[in-house]
Design an enzyme around this catalytic site. Structure first.
Site, PDB file in Angstrom:
ATOM      1  N   ALA A 122       8.990  -8.992  -3.764  1.00 24.43           N
ATOM      2  CA  ALA A 122       8.619 -10.307  -4.286  1.00 24.43           C
ATOM      3  C   ALA A 122       9.548 -11.372  -3.708  1.00 24.43           C
ATOM      4  O   ALA A 122       9.128 -12.464  -3.347  1.00 24.43           O
ATOM      5  CB  ALA A 122       8.694 -10.308  -5.809  1.00 24.43           C
TER       6      ALA A 122
ATOM      7  N   ASP B 150      19.697  -4.327 -11.242  1.00 24.72           N
ATOM      8  CA  ASP B 150      18.416  -3.662 -10.982  1.00 24.72           C
ATOM      9  C   ASP B 150      18.658  -2.206 -10.586  1.00 24.72           C
ATOM     10  O   ASP B 150      18.218  -1.736  -9.538  1.00 24.72           O
ATOM     11  CB  ASP B 150      17.655  -4.408  -9.874  1.00 24.72           C
ATOM     12  CG  ASP B 150      16.216  -3.917  -9.717  1.00 24.72           C
ATOM     13  OD1 ASP B 150      15.712  -3.230 -10.643  1.00 24.72           O
ATOM     14  OD2 ASP B 150      15.597  -4.209  -8.677  1.00 24.72           O
TER      15      ASP B 150
END
Ligand SMILES: Nc1ncnc2c1ncn2[C@@H]1O[C@H](COP(=O)(O)OP(=O)(O)O)[C@@H](O)[C@H]1O
Ligand SMILES: [Mg+2]
Lengths: 269, 212
Positions: A29, A158
């Protein structure tokens, strides 16, 4: 120009000649990851590129891109200095939106674990204790890497098994790319190697137990969804985390709270 | 001739990079004065080899400077001064010259880098796999650069190899410039060769980050 190039025009830097063409590894993304070379045809590198976002104001976009690339490079450098296993930074042009780092040989931990588990399934005999020990050992190496990371005052943001590589030992030089899982011997070796943390795009500097606990929680959830059959061994990660990182007990206490909140949230839907 | 043409990855085809090493240079003062006078015949990067770790280290700086040239983001007057500044871990130009530049009365072993930017389009058709990019460049460019250097640099021309560079490195300086002392990542590192590689990576990271 290939079809992929048209869809995702490469960054200007990669339009200049190189001995072998850059390979688009992932298109996320936020950015793209290319496998290419740095300085010499023999030196592979991972080039992270954040393309301009047309929907953002150009001045704001430029500022954000520059800040994010710099931030990621800075965290990598800090981790590397402190002995956390991460790729070294080779070069960066934050204004142009790219960061070139050391190419880590091997496969993402996700791929190694799934190849290994998939193999176990195909086998007549269930995984025996000795074999399970190989997986537990990998979990410990993950716990150690995360413990070292948190010790330096960085939270990853993450933590998943896609954001860790399993680098074969002694592969400073170009090596094989695929996990060995075909043979018995290959199976035993499939989980060998050094765990290297990657993808610091969401990393921050933080010493807070809460932030650290969220890191662990994200990893725990990632295990549950990506490797449900390995989830019950997650404790091995936390055990090693405790051994590596002195301040682990307060983080693990916070982890309980974070899990609780997570459960409540999922109950509320 | 020890002047070599260096082909770096991801450098536009119109840019040509040459480099060599001179040992035991006797006229550093003269060379330095030519830089100060901005003599256009001396548009070279003169780098003191005692502050350089390896070819990879040097080429990292050359690449950073060429990239700045190509993207129009030079922080210094030209690509040659940019090479010197690219070796630094911050943007302090004077500092960079003191540490990596040629120093009158001091510099003994000298690395010379020349970057030639031919007009855009002159040799821009090539890719690595096509020989086009070498076909159009002036054959004698390398030779005439070499003739000029061999005439004006009083020293022993040497190949720019790691083997030749390694003994010239002043590690106490380099460790100071790149803050390599007391780095935790190097703590458990005994093996000389391995440690050198780690130190080289740290230096290059410092250059890439420029004190961020
Ligand atoms: N330094 C590296 N060496 C080898 N492979 C890498 C490296 N960095 C990233 N990759 C590969 O590219 C993928 C995407 O990179 P990552 O940094 O995770 O970006 P994203 O933000 O798109 O997830 C990783 O999952 C890994 O397979
Ligand atoms: Mg990722």
């Amino acid at each position: 120009m290939t079809a992929a190039d048209k869809q995702f025009p490469p960054p200007p830097i990669l339009t200049h000649p190189s001995a072998s063409p850059p390979i688009l590894v992932t298109q996320g993304a936020e950015g793209r990851l290319y496998k290419t070379t740095h300085l010499l045809p023999t030196l592979p590198c991972a080039l992270k590129y954040r393309p301009p976002k047309p929907y953002r104001h150009p001045a704001l976009d430029a500022r954000l891109t520059r800040a994010r690339i710099s931030a990621e490079a800075k965290v990598l450098e800090r981790c590397w200095r402190e002995g956390v296993p991460v790729p070294a930074v080779h070069a960066m042009d934050a204004a142009a939106g790219w960061l070139a780092m050391e190419w880590i040989e091997g496969v993402p931990v996700r791929v190694a674990i799934n190849a290994w588990l998939g193999d176990a399934e195909g086998e007549a005999a269930p995984t025996n204790e000795k074999q399970e020990e190989d997986l537990v050992d990998l979990m410990r190496r993950i716990g150690e890497a995360v413990g070292k990371l948190h010790k330096t005052g960085v939270v990853h943001g993450d933590l998943t098994t896609s954001n860790m590589m399993l680098r074969p030992r002694g592969s400073g030089t170009p090596a094989n790319g695929e996990p060995e899982a075909a043979t018995q011997d290959g199976r035993a070796k499939a989980l060998e190697g050094e765990v290297v943390l990657i993808d610091f795009g969401l990393a921050t500097q933080s010493m807070s137990d809460e932030d650290r606990a969220v890191d662990l929680y994200v990893l725990e959830r990632a295990f549950a969804s990506t490797h449900p059959r390995a989830e019950r061994l997650f404790g091995a990660i936390l055990d090693q985390y405790k051994t590596t990182f002195k301040k682990a007990p307060s983080v693990l206490a916070k982890l309980e709270d974070v899990r609780m909140r997570g459960r409540k949230r999922s109950m509320l839907g | 001739m020890t002047l070599e043409r260096i082909q770096l990855e991801h450098v536009p085809a119109n840019i040509r990079i040459y480099a060599t090493l001179f040992r035991d240079v006797a006229n550093a003062d003269f060379l330095h004065s030519q830089l100060l006078a901005r003599n256009p015949d001396f548009e070279y990067a003169f780098v003191d080899a005692s502050s350089v770790i390896s070819r990879f280290h040097l080429l990292s700086a050359v690449y950073a400077a060429v990239n700045a040239l190509v993207t129009g983001s030079l922080r210094t007057p030209n690509v040659h001064s940019e090479i010197v500044v690219s070796l630094n871990v911050n943007n302090n130009i004077a500092d960079a010259y003191r540490r990596w530049g040629i120093a009158p009365g001091k510099t003994k072993d000298l690395i010379v880098v020349k970057v030639v930017a031919a007009p855009e389009g002159a040799a821009s058709t090539g890719t690595a796999s096509s020989p086009a990019r070498t076909a159009q460049e002036p054959d004698d460019e390398q030779q005439s650069l070499w003739t000029h250097l061999a005439t004006h640099v009083q020293g022993t021309p040497s190949d720019l190899t790691d083997a030749n560079l390694a003994p010239l490195t002043d590690w106490s300086k380099v460790r100071k410039y790149y803050r390599l002392n007391g780095v935790p990542a190097l703590a458990g590192c005994k093996d000389g060769e391995e440690k050198r590689r780690q130190e080289e990576k740290l230096a290059v990271m410092g250059m890439a980050l420029k004190g961020l």
